[in-house]
Design a protein around this motif. Structure first.
Motif, mmCIF file in Angstrom:
data_model
loop_
_atom_site.group_PDB
_atom_site.id
_atom_site.type_symbol
_atom_site.label_atom_id
_atom_site.label_comp_id
_atom_site.label_asym_id
_atom_site.label_seq_id
_atom_site.Cartn_x
_atom_site.Cartn_y
_atom_site.Cartn_z
ATOM 1 N N ASP A 87 -19.216 16.908 69.356
ATOM 2 C CA ASP A 87 -19.991 18.071 69.792
ATOM 3 C C ASP A 87 -21.297 18.157 69.005
ATOM 4 N N GLY A 99 -24.401 27.572 74.528
ATOM 5 C CA GLY A 99 -23.016 27.669 74.933
ATOM 6 C C GLY A 99 -22.341 28.888 74.344
ATOM 7 N N GLU A 125 -12.034 26.625 70.769
ATOM 8 C CA GLU A 125 -12.813 25.539 71.362
ATOM 9 C C GLU A 125 -11.920 24.337 71.655
ATOM 10 N N SER A 162 -10.996 22.767 75.307
ATOM 11 C CA SER A 162 -11.253 21.344 75.554
ATOM 12 C C SER A 162 -9.985 20.637 76.000
ATOM 13 N N GLU A 193 -9.088 21.677 79.684
ATOM 14 C CA GLU A 193 -9.977 21.097 80.684
ATOM 15 C C GLU A 193 -9.822 19.581 80.750
ATOM 16 N N ALA A 216 -18.991 16.432 79.353
ATOM 17 C CA ALA A 216 -18.470 17.803 79.274
ATOM 18 C C ALA A 216 -19.134 18.598 78.157
ATOM 19 N N TYR A 217 -19.428 17.974 77.020
ATOM 20 C CA TYR A 217 -20.029 18.716 75.904
ATOM 21 C C TYR A 217 -21.328 19.394 76.339
ATOM 22 N N GLN A 242 -20.713 21.985 79.299
ATOM 23 C CA GLN A 242 -20.106 23.216 78.809
ATOM 24 C C GLN A 242 -21.151 24.099 78.135
ATOM 25 N N ARG A 243 -22.071 23.453 77.422
ATOM 26 C CA ARG A 243 -23.125 24.186 76.738
ATOM 27 C C ARG A 243 -24.002 24.948 77.741
ATOM 28 N N GLU A 295 -18.082 25.604 84.252
ATOM 29 C CA GLU A 295 -16.637 25.425 84.174
ATOM 30 C C GLU A 295 -16.247 24.056 84.724
ATOM 31 N N ARG A 301 -18.434 21.375 86.883
ATOM 32 C CA ARG A 301 -18.861 20.100 86.284
ATOM 33 C C ARG A 301 -18.449 18.922 87.157
#
Length: 281
Positions: free
Chosen positions: A118, A139, A147, A151, A154, A201-202, A205-206, A210, A214
């Motif tokens: 991240d 984010g 967190e 993660s 998801e 995703a990082y 997500q920021r 969702e 994504r």
């Protein structure tokens, strides 16, 4: 008329397989320019790789027994037919095992090294934003345990979708001879799409996106996603490749995510206060 000129640089070069390759190469170059960050992010991948290597060796050692176990219908066949079917079953099992290893390796590695990866993605965003006049998405603010829980949930959701796609890959691989080729290509495509979605995703997500948003965004640029993910799958199959390339894969996926969901431009200083235009009436 200015839409083409104002489009992101990589979009102007073409939204396709080659664009995905460029993002992958840019990510690897980025980590090579930041050796300290690169070195820190190697450790989680190395630990997970050693565990997975041991599991794959065990699978290979038991492959013949497993092929016999899943083909009891061939027990009374002629030797030639029985051998061909069980060889195909063994290859399909090995292919499914490798596919499962590739997609779960990414999930497990990103979970183990979540804070490091991240931070790497954030560093890429900050550096890219410096010369482009864009804001760095921050984010949601969450404690570390929360967190990690988000993660994990998801990642499992994405992994479940990928495993469903892996079923037809396994069935295609059972077809003798041609099935192994088509199964390998199809499996590489499935794993490549998964890798791109998971690694991006990082950054996504920021931006407050969702899981379903994504996946829809990545699917909308399917050729670019496959251009990024499919070569990465093949490189991950090279011994040690997954360890050495994981940090650069996160960096490249962050660059790709910035193209998929561009950051908001930073308004010039004093714009918000000028003339009171941003104040509600």
């Amino acid at each position: 008329m200015n839409d083409r000129r104002d489009a992101p640089r990589d979009a102007r070069r073409g939204d396709g397989f080659r664009a995905g390759l460029r993002f992958l190469a840019r990510g690897q170059r980025w980590v090579l320019r930041h050796p300290r960050t690169y070195a820190r992010c190697l450790l989680p991948a190395l630990v997970v790789f050693l565990v997975y290597a041991a599991a794959l060796v065990l699978l290979v050692l038991r492959l013949d027994d497993l092929a016999v176990l899943i083909t009891p219908f061939a027990d009374d066949w002629e030797t030639g037919g029985r051998t061909a079917v069980r060889f195909a079953a063994g290859v399909a099992l090995l292919g499914a095992g490798i596919l499962l290893a590739v997609v779960t390796f990414t999930t497990v590695t990103l979970l183990v090294g979540d804070p490091l990866y991240d931070a790497l993605s954030q560093q890429v965003e900050e550096e890219e934003a410096t010369g482009t006049g864009t804001a760095v998405p921050e984010g949601p603010e969450r404690p570390l345990w929360r967190e990690l829980a988000v993660s994990l949930g998801e990642s499992l959701g994405t992994l479940w979708r990928t495993l469903l796609l892996a079923v037809p890959v396994f069935l295609v691989g059972l077809v003798p001879f041609a099935g192994q080729v088509f199964g390998f290509v199809l499996g590489t495509a499935v794993a490549g799409w998964f890798l791109t979605s998971e690694l991006a995703a990082y950054a996504l997500q920021r931006r407050g996106l969702e899981l379903r948003e994504r996946l829809r965004l990545v699917s909308g640029r399917r050729r670019t996603a496959l251009g990024f993910g499919m070569p990465l799958v093949l490189l991950f199959l090279v011994p040690g490749g997954a360890v050495l390339l994981m940090p650069g894969a996160v960096a490249g996926a962050t660059l790709l995510a910035r193209d998929l969901a561009p950051a908001t431009p930073v308004p010039p200083a004093g714009t918000a206060d000028a003339g009171g235009t941003d104040r509600p009436m």
